[in-house]
Design an enzyme around this catalytic site. Structure first.
Site, short mmCIF file in Angstrom:
data_model
loop_
_atom_site.label_atom_id
_atom_site.label_comp_id
_atom_site.label_asym_id
_atom_site.label_seq_id
_atom_site.Cartn_x
_atom_site.Cartn_y
_atom_site.Cartn_z
N ASP A 581 -77.50 -21.69 -28.48
CA ASP A 581 -77.84 -20.31 -28.79
C ASP A 581 -78.93 -19.88 -27.82
O ASP A 581 -79.57 -20.71 -27.16
CB ASP A 581 -78.30 -20.20 -30.25
CG ASP A 581 -78.12 -18.80 -30.81
OD1 ASP A 581 -77.99 -17.84 -30.02
OD2 ASP A 581 -78.10 -18.65 -32.04
N TRP A 582 -79.18 -18.58 -27.74
CA TRP A 582 -80.03 -18.04 -26.68
C TRP A 582 -81.50 -18.45 -26.89
O TRP A 582 -82.10 -18.20 -27.92
CB TRP A 582 -79.90 -16.52 -26.65
CG TRP A 582 -78.86 -16.05 -25.69
CD1 TRP A 582 -79.01 -15.08 -24.73
CD2 TRP A 582 -77.50 -16.50 -25.54
NE1 TRP A 582 -77.85 -14.91 -24.01
CE2 TRP A 582 -76.91 -15.77 -24.48
CE3 TRP A 582 -76.74 -17.45 -26.19
CZ2 TRP A 582 -75.59 -15.96 -24.07
CZ3 TRP A 582 -75.42 -17.66 -25.78
CH2 TRP A 582 -74.87 -16.92 -24.74
#
Length: 679
Positions: A581-582
């Site tokens: 995920d970012w």
């Protein structure tokens, strides 16, 4: 109720004169017309709940200690174990306002079980559904549950095994529906044996149109306990929670249940006919043999002149470190979390184009979801092709319409369809419909040259207060897994594009979601929180998986080899690449200091690669530097980095960046988790 999450319906039920509640559920672009047509009787509602709506929030077993409720957002203890949703309410005989699977329409149905057949391979239920109303048409959902015997492992009252939805039936019209699911899918996880087992005893097959209307239809008798899958425990508890037990509890029942069990059709299942699958776990990969010939290109790999491994063996460590990171800090635009693409305004990020000039390997674009494709709908570029920014990326991302077009500049529009949120899609219980929604997104991905859709989200609705339940499907892993698989199949029917199922795994709260440690038993992890992902992987092979921010039993999921490699790849056969995920492998406490703390620290780039988390997004210089330094000092084997780069490039070379791309799923021999036929 134009809502996507659960609300306190006890308060609604107190309203004098209220005799119906219409759950609209955020249906996207067409919401207004849909609601109007339903209210006017021009279309027929036929949804069923995929969550249990309790009479009180305190009725959910996780409520007392969930997230911020106990003041501790660093550690979440899953003391409810496997007793999530209807598994808890049925087993502990807690009456909800609306049970799992409940839903009304404008007519009534009569469902009659015609036959139940079972053997070592499949359980098959055939039922007839008849519209017994006299005015309106409608659709009915036939739900098949099983009650497994208590042996050395405690079992819930019942679990969903399969389901099927009828066609639109006019008054008096009937249809026969046959629902089949694998016998081995009724297995439970035995932590002591580190295996999935079907324990000896009687498995009752139940049929109804909700969890509280099921009737016993057959009794399957298994004389000997069978190990269906022999593996190893992957999620040792760092601080094991004391789990709920049904010992001494009288479960939900109804008048005549004992008589139904006694009169049920008896079917013997051959224990020796159920074969044991033994998982072979992978070792640390060796370095690829060096290809000594000329510099290889994507064209050489596609033509068969050389293999992709040959090409990867020629890449420098610095090049592979770039391949294994996104480009948010790279080629120009200022990125921010969720909108870091240099190639498509509003997209979430890109893979590197560092190998384009001399290797012919294009970048790919990754765009967020989950209720359709998320891009900036309106933007302007100047005469040099640079996007004109308001100076505030958030304003650009959320459609700041008043943007002045400079001389020589160009104005662009990229509007996308808002499909229903995942929670509503699941409540359709209609896999064909969900696949069509995936097809809508897939067409728009082709139009805007997006390779990967960062969706569907498919975490379990453990508690109503999870802030992202709207983009997840259900409290039930079978429903969630089948919905994600249908969505993925719809998208991946288009050439060169795919999904990224997320958040892998146990992202079931939003408070301190980047650093919370989820303490979960091995059994609950496998039966509840991983099962949906397993179903999606085995039946749809999504192009990618996105790891979550949180920890599970003291290990960051992004750094968990047991989760990302041993479970997803070795046990389930996942063939694509895993991404973070970012900002997962960055210290985000500064950016989000108001919300997060670092009791357990953040994951690292080196450990991402070691775990098989191939692509780190959105990417930063520090991630690449850490990878290069780790190979240099010997703490990161070269073969492991090469393997991660290989998996990413293997998907990139199949993407729509290339004219010869094909539907990604065509290369796999996939089967449905549940087979439904209608006559």
């Amino acid at each position: 109720m134009n809502i996507a999450n659960l609300v306190d319906t006890t308060e609604l039920k107190k309203i004098k004169g209220l005799n119906a509640i219409l759950l609209a559920g955020q249906a996207g672009n067409a919401t207004g017309n849909i609601v109007a047509d339903v209210v006017l009787g021009k279309s027929i509602p036929s949804g069923k709940l995929t969550d249990t709506w309790a009479a009180s929030y305190e009725d959910y077993p996780s409520s007392k200690n969930f997230s911020h409720n106990n003041g501790d957002t660093n550690d979440e203890y899953y003391s409810d174990g496997i007793y999530v949703g209807y598994r808890y309410f049925d087993t502990f005989n807690v009456t909800p306002n609306y049970c799992f699977g409940y839903g009304k329409g404008y007519t009534d149905f009569e469902t009659e079980v015609r036959d139940v057949e079972a053997d070592a391979k499949n359980v098959t239920v055939t039922a007839s559904v008849k519209n017994i109303g006299d005015t309106f048409a409608g659709k009915e959902v036939v739900q098949v549950y099983y009650s497994a015997p208590d042996g050395t492992i405690e079992k819930p009252y019942q679990e969903l095994g399969g389901f099927g939805k009828s066609d639109l039936l006019s008054p008096g019209e009937s249809q026969t529906i046959t629902i089949s699911f694998p016998t081995r899918s009724m297995a439970s996880y035995d932590e002591k044996k580190a295996a999935w087992v079907l324990e000896a005893g009687t498995y009752y097959i139940r049929v109804g149109n909700s969890s509280r209307t099921t009737k016993v239809a057959a009794a399957l008798n298994l004389k000997e306990t069978v190990v269906t899958v022999q593996g190893k425990n992957l999620f040792p508890a760092d601080d094991a929670p004391q789990e709920l037990s049904k010992a001494g509890v009288t479960p939900y029942s109804y008048e005549g249940e004992a008589e139904e069990k006694a009169a049920a059709k008896q079917i013997d299942i051959c224990s020796k006919c159920i074969k044991t699958e033994t998982v072979v776990y992978s070792e640390t990969p060796e370095a690829f043999p060096a290809y000594e010939g000329e510099k290889l290109t994507a064209a050489d790999v596609k033509s068969g002149k050389a293999t992709l491994k040959d090409l990867v063996s020629q890449l420098t460590v610095e090049e592979m470190a770039a391949v294994c990171n996104g480009t948010a800090d790279g080629l120009g635009q200022e990125g921010f979390i969720g909108s870091s693409s240099d190639m498509a305004p509003g997209a979430a990020g890109d893979t590197t184009s560092i190998l384009l000039e001399d290797r012919g390997i294009y970048n790919t674009i990754l765009a967020d979801g989950p209720a359709g494709l998320r891009l900036i709908p309106h933007f302007v570029v100047d005469a040099d092709g640079k996007m004109v920014s308001s100076g505030n990326p958030l304003e650009d991302a959320f459609n700041k319409n008043e943007i002045e077009v400079p001389e020589g500049g160009t104005e662009y529009f990229q509007y996308c369809t808002a499909i229903p949120v995942a929670a509503l899609l699941a409540q359709s219980w209609n896999m064909d419909l969900i696949r069509k929604c995936g097809d809508i997104v897939g067409k728009e991905m082709e139009e805007f040259h997006i390779s990967v859709w960062l969706a569907p989200g498919m975490n379990i609705h453990r508690n109503p207060l999870c802030g992202r339940n709207f983009e997840y499907y259900s409290e039930d892993p079978l429903v969630a897994g089948m919905c994600a698989a249908a969505d993925t199949r719809g998208i991946q029917s288009h050439a060169g594009i795919g999904t990224s199922i997320k958040h892998f795994a146990a992202n079931n709260q939003e408070d301190n979601r980047m650093y919370v440690n989820e303490h979960i038993s091995e059994r609950a992890m496998r039966e509840i929180y991983l099962k949906s992902f397993e179903i999606a992987v085995k039946t749809a092979q999504p192009m990618t998986i996105m790891s979550s921010y949180n920890l599970v039993n003291g290990v960051h999921t992004a750094n968990s080899h047991d989760l990302l490699t041993a479970a997803a790849r070795d046990e389930w056969g996942f063939a694509g690449y895993v991404m973070t995920d970012w900002g997962t492998s960055e210290d985000m406490s500064g950016l989000f200091a108001y919300k997060y703390n670092l009791k357990y620290g953040h994951s690292t780039s080196r450990e991402c690669v070691l775990a098989g988390n191939d692509l780190q997004m959105p990417g930063q210089q520090g991630n690449r530097q850490e990878i290069v330094a780790s190979v240099a000092d010997g703490t990161l084997p070269l073969g492991q980095l090469q393997t991660c780069a290989y998996r990413i490039l293997n998907v990139v070379l199949q993407s729509l960046a290339y004219d010869d791309c094909k539907p990604y799923g065509d290369q796999f021999d996939l089967e449905e988790a549940v087979t439904v036929t209608k006559a």
